[in-house]
Write an enzyme that holds these catalytic residues in place. Structure first.
Site: not given
Length: 241
Positions: A69, A94, A143, A147, A179, A218-220
């Site tokens: 991952e 990470e 991320d 832009k 998302d 947590r991001y989802e």
């Protein structure tokens, strides 16, 4: 020891350095302690070509397969997968210190012995691993760099997909979740055009509904609370490409 290879590396110079946050809030004492005591035992020896050439040997137990991952965030997904699949070796990358500390907490609490960590840019690990060594690769809620001028910072690029294709075993799986519809519109055409990947979706629910073996991070959860839908893309590494 430095690995010698004829392959074009993903990181070619100072301009390719990781762009993004490295640290958030001050770590709680327990998590700070785990960074000092546990992380050194779990960190990947990315500069040791001999060890990286046999990644299954990096684990203290026998593992039947390797899953990886990139950008595991707070570690919820990776820890869940490692707990449910204790015969699989997990490599997690990470660069965000607080996320690494979060995963270390899960590892200690759940007594996970099948996880190894690279607390930095994943591309260094991708360059160091041998061909066809990964059975499943996760890229979840990266991320989006929305832009236009930052498009080259997005993790999904043709050359990155080339490397993931090299690392995946034939029949292996690449999972991408986001998302951010801009990121999906960027990534999906690149994947569909890539000769090594085959989209596994048979119906709309296959990309609109999260699979049962794909726990919510947590991001989802944050996206869901904000009213944003997520997309779940599953691609298979073609047997021959």
């Amino acid at each position: 020891m430095t690995q010698k290879t004829d392959r074009q590396p993903l990181i070619e110079g100072p301009g390719d350095r990781f762009k993004g946050r490295r640290k958030g809030r001050t770590l709680r004492p327990r998590r700070a302690g785990l960074m000092d005591s546990l992380l050194p035992h779990l960190s990947l020896p990315v500069d040791d070509a001999e060890m990286m050439a046999d990644p299954k040997s990096l684990f203290d137990q026998d593992v039947r397969a390797l899953w990886m991952e990139t950008g595991f965030g707070g570690g919820e997904h990776l820890a869940w997968q490692a707990e449910q699949n204790r015969d699989v070796g997990f490599i997690g990358c990470e660069p965000f210190v607080n996320g690494v500390a979060g995963l270390l907490s899960y590892i200690e609490d759940r007594n996970l012995t099948n996880v190894r960590i690279h607390p930095d840019d994943a591309r260094v690990v991708l360059d160091a691993l041998p061909d066809a060594c990964i059975e499943r690769y996760f890229l979840l809620f990266p991320d989006p760099w929305p832009k236009t001028r930052h498009a080259n910072r997005r993790f999904v690029q043709t050359r990155t997909l080339d490397v993931i294709a090299r690392l995946l075993k034939p029949g292996g799986e690449f999972r991408l979740g986001s998302d951010d519809m801009g990121y999906i519109r960027w990534s999906l055409p690149l994947l569909l055009r890539h000769p090594a990947f085959e989209w596994m979706a048979q119906s709309r629910d296959d990309w609109r509904v999260r699979p049962s073996d794909w726990p919510e991070s947590r991001y989802e959860a944050k996206a869901r609370r904000a009213g944003r839908s997520s997309v779940y893309l599953c691609f298979r590494r073609r047997e021959a490409a």
